[in-house]
Scaffold this active site. Structure first.
Site, PDB file in Angstrom:
ATOM      1  N   PRO A 571       0.780  -1.286  -0.036  1.00  0.00           N
ATOM      2  CA  PRO A 571      -0.109   0.025  -0.083  1.00  0.00           C
ATOM      3  C   PRO A 571       0.718   1.101  -0.033  1.00  0.00           C
ATOM      4  O   PRO A 571       0.413   2.203   0.639  1.00  0.00           O
ATOM      5  CB  PRO A 571      -0.756  -0.137   1.091  1.00  0.00           C
ATOM      6  CG  PRO A 571       0.308  -0.653   2.194  1.00  0.00           C
ATOM      7  CD  PRO A 571       0.951  -1.735   1.405  1.00  0.00           C
ATOM      8  N   ASP A 572       1.959   1.132  -0.880  1.00  0.00           N
ATOM      9  CA  ASP A 572       2.937   2.420  -0.563  1.00  0.00           C
ATOM     10  C   ASP A 572       2.167   3.735  -1.068  1.00  0.00           C
ATOM     11  O   ASP A 572       2.574   4.773  -0.206  1.00  0.00           O
ATOM     12  CB  ASP A 572       4.187   2.057  -1.197  1.00  0.00           C
ATOM     13  CG  ASP A 572       4.878   0.984  -0.904  1.00  0.00           C
ATOM     14  OD1 ASP A 572       4.301  -0.298  -1.108  1.00  0.00           O
ATOM     15  OD2 ASP A 572       6.125   0.862  -0.578  1.00  0.00           O
ATOM     16  N   HIS A 573       1.814   3.904  -2.064  1.00  0.00           N
ATOM     17  CA  HIS A 573       1.097   5.083  -2.519  1.00  0.00           C
ATOM     18  C   HIS A 573      -0.020   5.460  -1.579  1.00  0.00           C
ATOM     19  O   HIS A 573      -0.206   6.703  -1.352  1.00  0.00           O
ATOM     20  CB  HIS A 573       0.554   4.895  -4.056  1.00  0.00           C
ATOM     21  CG  HIS A 573       1.920   4.788  -4.847  1.00  0.00           C
ATOM     22  ND1 HIS A 573       2.272   3.163  -5.193  1.00  0.00           N
ATOM     23  CD2 HIS A 573       2.604   5.503  -5.465  1.00  0.00           C
ATOM     24  CE1 HIS A 573       3.259   3.506  -6.213  1.00  0.00           C
ATOM     25  NE2 HIS A 573       3.455   4.668  -6.226  1.00  0.00           N
ATOM     26  N   ALA A 576       1.435   7.061   1.723  1.00  0.00           N
ATOM     27  CA  ALA A 576       2.201   8.383   1.382  1.00  0.00           C
ATOM     28  C   ALA A 576       1.001   9.544   1.573  1.00  0.00           C
ATOM     29  O   ALA A 576       1.014  10.422   1.907  1.00  0.00           O
ATOM     30  CB  ALA A 576       2.628   8.409  -0.264  1.00  0.00           C
TER      31      ALA A 576
END
Length: 814
Positions: A571-573, A576
């Site tokens: 779920p990196d984006h 962010a």
């Protein structure tokens, strides 16, 4: 860590009033704002919203509704009456934002459309949420999670090449991810009002939100992709299992991450240094990927002799990131998630109910309300909410000017790495902040790695680091740390996504940062959060997905090797954006109080919150949670992924209900189905779905995927072609709505397609599209311009190794 389920004036969005008229799938948008302290007024019709009964029901209410609306206040307004519309306008007089998702024509008929609201409430922000936006050729299309998976490019790389069909990702991911993007759009709009003095009307499209936040086709990629953009991946679904491989253990499966040289050396030690693997060639990541057939048998024997718990514990000992593949019952049993505060009791929903605790820790305090069962209309709205002592709506800056971008004048020190780090800083740089990326050969950013050693910068790094400046500061040097301390004194925000404790070891814990700059805001993000026994674990997105139960769900049912999430950066984006929302909120609090603050988030929490409804259900009734569905969602007969004409072309059809099923029957040339008893109800169609899906598959197989989708959508049936990244930039709808722009990167031969606006609006400026810096490209100008150092002092710092200047060497994987 302290638990805190009470809202106080100290929370970042205290004094902000949000009217939440979202009955559809993006209800979590308002919850995110409520967790940060906004007074969120949940508008319901008399008798309560129909959303209260959608999904898993516990104690008479949807568990998903209970979670998505925790912390909000229910206000009943009958918009079908003149008195109700007057009440609505009265609320708008004192509010900052309206979130809503009903069709625009309904608001027009009620005379509460965006134009009318903006005329009557000039400092008010209206955010209209829809599947495809209010304008453009597809504005009338019908969306569902599976349709959006096809149109967001996610489906095109989900699945395995040795399986016929691409694999639909778990349904909840699509709309829950879009809800986070909508929350970021809301914060951008708040800052736009603050800096311009006027409100706005924003048109939020779920499709466009997903193209921004769900492993965007034109965004930063993960370490294992090594700079290879999605547009350069094979046309067919790439086999990415070697990137984060999964192996059987005695009692389940484990996933490992062996990317860096140090991780490989630890893996060799763990395996007992077999001579066949202990070779110079295999110290290179591409070589290990290429020789997976040689390496994997060693892994299979090794992990087959261990339990999942043993593998995870020994992996930590040898420095090899390792995670067990859990299901939802395993997630709920994991004591580490209880100890960290990621999961907590939800007694209002049932004696044994457990729910995710939310997204944020603010100033080391977990914030967020426990899901409860509020009565419709149980809140008496104060005449005036508690508000900051400011002009106008309460958030407008005295220096407001129509020329300002939302974050102009803000200085951000970006210590982030890889995807979360790059993306978080970019979100502020795009809208005017001076984002200084702190990097050096001592702290290299893996995002600059490239499979192509001839490239000085990859496409992913170019897109993820655009609009920033790069200062080479060696934080392992005493003089370098002094330089960083001076930058802290002259900055507003620090962004990190280190393993917890890293910044402290460098001598910059929060107490030190506050001493240097009482107004500083620190953003932290890690795999498992700052607290609990897993807090110091080195985590990568695929390992967190495994621990959170997502990898198990994202697999072909019945296929022991069918896990299909390895290529997707998630779920990196999302994380962010979660952090960006909180940083913006803390900036508003600093305006009000003069005090800085700290936000900490975990990738784990972002995933758990997205599956909250099913986790709550599993906690109450073991065995009732989510299981891998593959492409057979059931519920109705005409649902799934169908092969279209052409090379590996596919169409998603998601017809639920008698009307949609009847429309499909007519479009595919089988109107006789309407009178067939096997077609009478959804339950009948589910029982006979193989037959019905066969009829639909025969029709789709002879159709162009775009034409077939258009015909079905014209008939009112949710459908979407599986698109690849190169097809999005030529999509007439997305072109009409200016979803993509062109970024010029001097070190690359061709211009780059790039994401443009986070949301369509009447006054929010387009993001900047300046190129990304090379490593340490701007060291001299930062030290001279920000700190006022002269050339002699800068030269001395360079000589001492405290700072670095740009190197002409290409950065490539060793």
């Amino acid at each position: 860590m302290t638990d805190n389920n009470n809202y106080s004036s100290d929370l970042p969005l205290s004094g902000i009033r949000v009217i939440d008229a979202v009955d559809g799938p993006l209800q979590s948008t308002g919850r995110i704002l409520a967790d940060l302290g906004a007074e969120v007024l949940r508008i319901e019709k008399p008798g309560g919203s129909t959303a209260r009964q959608k999904g898993v029901i516990t104690r008479g209410i949807s568990a998903t509704f209970a979670f998505a609306n925790a912390g909000k206040h229910s206000v009943v307004i009958d918009l079908d009456t003149a008195a109700g519309r007057d009440d609505f306008h009265t609320l708008c007089d004192s509010a900052d934002i309206l979130l809503r998702d009903a069709p625009a024509r309904e608001y027009k008929e009620l005379d509460i459309d965006s134009e009318t609201l903006r005329k009557n409430h000039p400092e008010f922000v209206v955010i209209n949420i829809s599947d495809f936006g209010a304008s453009g050729p597809k504005s009338g299309w019908h969306g569902t999670p599976d349709v959006h998976a096809a149109l967001s490019t996610v489906l095109s790389r989900s699945g395995l090449p040795d399986v016929t069909e691409p694999l639909l990702p778990p349904e909840f991911l699509m709309y829950e991810s879009a809800a986070v993007q909508a929350a970021w759009a809301a914060m951008l709009e708040l800052f736009n009002v603050r800096n311009t003095g006027t409100g706005d009307s924003a048109d939020f499209s779920v499709q466009e939100g997903l193209l921004q936040i769900f492993d965007p086709p034109f965004g930063m990629g993960g370490s294992a992709r090594a700079g290879v953009p999605l547009s350069k991946l094979p046309r067919s679904r790439p086999d990415a299992r070697h990137m984060y491989p999964i192996f059987p253990a005695k009692d389940g499966r484990v996933r490992i991450c062996v990317l860096g040289l140090r991780q490989w050396q630890g893996m060799l030690d763990w395996l007992g240094r077999p001579a066949e693997l202990d070779t110079p060639e295999l110290t290179r990541l591409p070589a290990r990927f290429a020789h997976a057939d040689l390496i994997n048998p060693f892994y299979i024997r090794h992990f087959g002799a261990l339990t999942m718990a043993e593998a995870v514990a020994q992996g930590a000992e040898f420095g090899v990131p390792t995670a067990a593949l859990e299901d939802q019952s395993g997630v709920l049993r994991e004591e580490a998630f209880q100890a960290s505060g990621s999961l907590s009791p939800a007694p209002d929903l049932g004696k044994d109910a457990v729910a995710p605790a939310g997204w944020f820790e603010i100033d080391d305090v977990r914030v967020g309300a426990t899901p409860a069962i509020p009565e419709p209309g149980g809140y008496t709205v104060p005449e005036r909410p508690e508000r900051p002592e400011r002009t106008g709506s309460g958030i407008v800056s005295p220096e407001a000017s129509p020329r300002h971008r939302p974050f102009e004048g803000l200085r951000v020190l970006d210590l982030g790495v890889i995807v979360v780090g790059a993306e978080l800083g970019r979100l502020f740089a795009d809208y005017g902040a001076d984002v200084i990326k702190i990097e050096s050969s001592a702290f290299p950013d893996g995002a600059r790695q490239s499979m192509d050693p001839s490239l000085k910068i990859s496409e992913g790094a170019s897109l993820g680091m655009r609009n920033k400046r790069s200062a080479g500061v060696n934080l392992r040097s005493d003089e370098g740390r002094k330089v960083f301390a001076e930058l802290v004194r002259n900055s507003d925000v620090i962004l990190t996504n280190f393993k917890p404790g890293t910044l402290d070891k460098l001598g910059f814990d929060m107490d030190v940062l506050r001493e240097l700059n009482p107004g500083i805001i620190l953003s932290e993000s890690s795999a498992y959060g700052n607290h609990g026994p897993w807090s110091r674990r080195l985590g990568y997105g695929p390992l967190v997905r495994a621990s959170a139960g997502l990898s198990t769900l994202w697999s072909y049912p019945g296929n022991p090797d069918g896990f299909s999430d390895a290529i997707t950066v998630y779920p990196d984006h999302v994380v962010a954006r979660v952090n960006a929302v909180a940083v913006a909120a803390l900036l508003l609090r600093r305006d009000r109080t003069g005090r800085g603050g700290r936000v900490s988030t975990a990738q784990l929490d972002s995933i758990l919150t997205m599956m909250a409804g099913s986790l709550i259900s599993e906690s109450l009734t073991p065995g009732s949670g989510l299981v891998p569905e593959g492409n057979d969602r059931k519920v109705d007969g005409f649902r799934g992924v169908f092969r279209a004409a052409g090379d590996d072309e596919w169409l998603v059809v998601d017809a639920v209900g008698n009307t949609a099923a009847g429309a499909v029957a007519h479009v595919i040339g089988h109107p006789e189905l309407i009178d067939d008893l096997r077609f009478a109800t959804a339950a009948d169609r589910v029982d006979n779905r193989e037959w019905l899906r066969g009829l639909l598959a025969d029709w789709v197989a002879e159709q162009d995927k775009f034409d077939a989708a258009a015909r079905l959508q014209d008939a009112g049936v949710p459908a979407g072609p599986m698109v690849r990244s190169d097809e999005t930039v030529s999509d007439p709808h997305l072109v009409d709505r200016r979803v993509f722009g062109i970024q010029h990167q001097p070190q690359l031969p061709d211009p780059l397609d790039a994401n443009l606006c986070e949301v369509r609006s009447t006054s929010l400026p387009d993001p900047l599209l300046n190129p990304a810096p090379m490593q340490a490209e701007n060291t001299h100008e930062v030290l001279a311009g920000v700190l006022g150092l002269d050339d002699a002092r800068i030269a001395a710092l360079i000589e001492a190794g405290a700072v670095e200047v740009r190197s002409s060497d290409a950065l490539a994987i060793s």
